[in-house]
Each structure stands twice: as C-alpha cells, then as structure tokens.
Scaffold this active site. Sequence first.
Site, PDB file in Angstrom:
ATOM      1  NE  ARG A 119     -17.651   1.859  -7.041  1.00  0.00           N
ATOM      2  CZ  ARG A 119     -16.353   1.669  -6.874  1.00  0.00           C
ATOM      3  NH1 ARG A 119     -15.528   1.705  -7.912  1.00  0.00           N
ATOM      4  NH2 ARG A 119     -15.846   1.456  -5.666  1.00  0.00           N
ATOM      5  CG  HIS A 133     -10.853  -2.157 -11.118  1.00  0.00           C
ATOM      6  ND1 HIS A 133     -12.095  -1.602 -10.941  1.00  0.00           N
ATOM      7  CD2 HIS A 133     -10.336  -2.331  -9.875  1.00  0.00           C
ATOM      8  CE1 HIS A 133     -12.322  -1.445  -9.645  1.00  0.00           C
ATOM      9  NE2 HIS A 133     -11.265  -1.876  -8.981  1.00  0.00           N
ATOM     10  CG  ASN A 191      -5.979  -1.934  -6.328  1.00  0.00           C
ATOM     11  OD1 ASN A 191      -6.664  -2.326  -7.259  1.00  0.00           O
ATOM     12  ND2 ASN A 191      -6.500  -1.434  -5.224  1.00  0.00           N
ATOM     13  NE  ARG A 232      -3.514   0.383   2.525  1.00  0.00           N
ATOM     14  CZ  ARG A 232      -4.230   0.795   3.583  1.00  0.00           C
ATOM     15  NH1 ARG A 232      -4.340   0.017   4.640  1.00  0.00           N
ATOM     16  NH2 ARG A 232      -4.794   1.982   3.579  1.00  0.00           N
ATOM     17  CB  THR A 238     -12.280   0.898  -1.139  1.00  0.00           C
ATOM     18  OG1 THR A 238     -11.352   0.184  -1.964  1.00  0.00           O
ATOM     19  CG2 THR A 238     -12.255   2.366  -1.517  1.00  0.00           C
TER      20      THR A 238
END
Length: 356
Positions: A193, A217, A162, A122, A272
């Site tokens: 969404r 994405h 990610n 991260r 998230t």
Amino acid sequence: MMASLWVRRLLTSCDGIGNKLVRAASSFDSVMKPLEGFKPTPSFKITVVGSGQVGTAVAAFLLARNLTKNLVIHDVKYDLATSEALDFSHASAFLGNPIVRACGDGNRTKNSDVIIITAGARPSGKTRSRLDVMHKTVEILKSVVPKLAKLSPKAVFIVICNPADVMTFAVQRIGNLEKHRCFTTGCHLDTARFRYLIAKRLKVPTSDVKGYVIGEHGSTAVPVWSSVTVGGIRLSDIVKDLGTAKDAEKWSDLVDGILNAGVHVSKAKGYTNWAVGLTTSDVVACMLQNTGKVCCVGTDVKGLYCLKDSVVLSVPCRVTANGISHIMELPLTEDEHKNLLKSADTLLSAQCSLKW
C-alpha cells in the site's frame, strides 16, 4: 442434513491424494496398466486452516496462481469446508486439475509443506474489544496447532489471523515452532500500500517505488521514509523533511491510507479478504520460487533493532522454501527507530496479556 451427506459422498468419490485416487471402481480400470517399480513424488501440499471469507480468498488465489495441486481446507465446521472444497473442485479443469479436500479433524493435513492459519474469532455481539477477540483466538489456536505441528513436523506456518503479530507469537509458543518457519505476512501488505500510494502521487508505476513499512501490522506500523527510492533516487534527498511534521508537501498524509486501509474497507464490507488473500499467495509464491526474495514479514526479532525481548515485528526478511533464512536490519533514522520501539512496546503489552 441429506444435502450435506450428499456433498460429502460426492466429494469423496472424486477425491484423491498424490498417487492414490479415491473413487468408485469402474470397468475403465481394465485399460489402466500400472508399471511395477513406479513411485510417485508427493506434490507440494498446502493446508488452509479456516474456511471463512479470508480462508476462502487465500485458497482461491493459491489455486488461481497454480501454487499447489494439493490443497486441504481445514475447519471444525466440516460441512462448510466440504462445500468450499467441492465448489473449487467443480472448476478444477480451469485451475490445472488440483486436488482440493476438506478436513474437520486435522488428519488430512498430514505432511503439509505450508500451513496457513486464518481461523480466529471476530468481533460480534458481546465480543467487541480487540483483547477479547485475541484471547478467544488463542483458545482456538490451542485446540488445533499442536496436532497440526505433530502431523506436519517440517511445515512452514504462515499466520494471518488477527492480531497477526501477537497470534504469530502465540503459534510459535503453542506449536514449539522455530521462528524461521512460523511467521506472519504482517506488513507485506502495508508495504505494498505504501509503494502504491507514493507511486500514485508521483504518477509512476508501483514497481518503480521501493520502501518498507515495518513494526506492527496495525496502527503503530512505521513507514520508513528514509528507505524510499523512486527509480533509484532516494526520495528524502529530493523532499525536505520527508514524512515529518515539517514536511511542506505533506507526504505524511499518505499514512492514513496505509495504516487504516483495512478499517475503511471493513466499514463497508464488514471484513477484508481479497488483499490479504493476494498477499498470502505472493509470499507462498516467493517460497516456491526459492530465490530468497526480500519481503516485509513478521517473526520474533529479539536481538535486533536494540530489542531485548521476544516480540514479533515485521521487518524485511529473506523468504525461502524453508521459511525465513535472514532478517535484515534496516538503517533507520532516530525518529524511525523510536517509533519502531513504540510499536514493539504495544505488541509486548499484548503478548504479556495472553492467557496460557
């Protein structure tokens, strides 16, 4: 240190896998009479790699939706994985009595049916750029994926760390996995969404809206306005220049809410997790149902959409118990196809920068 040891001992005493219950001997055993010849059927087994915010959310929804009775939480931070497994185990009476176990070395993941990879780096401190995070995540994947693939040679891998598309490409290569059994949830969430925002504007149920977001994405994802139907009516037949700069009704204003929704949530929370967890559990549910439901997930689409290179993009795919059986080639407008190729170029550039 003592608390950590107590947690491990307590979890082991309550632990089990399929037909073998690991527990302390009890006088109650005298009334449990095993039948000769009985062979238990192994339960559907899922491994979640990573016990951070995303991994824990994925595990929670898998258990809450009764999608597995045999869940392994795998993390090199074994104490953290053990604590999460024990926390879920305490509520087993409310979850249909699943067996939830922790794993630090990968051995307990053996013969998993589905392996969901959430582990990754991260952005923090000196690691600020997307590329820095990507390279650090690849190093993590190189340390865990080969063993996971060896221990579970028939498993379907779902990648949600990610950047999801590029990491799926990496896992396919690192684990030597066929593209039908290694994919990312990708634009399945972006598509949800998209449908929600259209439904909200038109004041109809989301289930009455059909349409897809494809490609990366991320920021170059492509809303396919030409595919949108509401109650069976093609929206582009009603709204002139739908989703374009010429659209007087400004439908394109919804795009920010689709592509940057995760960014807006992360600004307040720092991450998230709930929507990603629900998205992943939905894809797993589709696999269990084995009806061949079409989901917008990502795998290598070389040879389709005029793409000559191996690149992981999200497009509508038929999802089954054994992974992706078919990739659907949506009819796109000229502009939509150009935008999809741009999305592919962005991902190809990132893939080519990976350090093997």
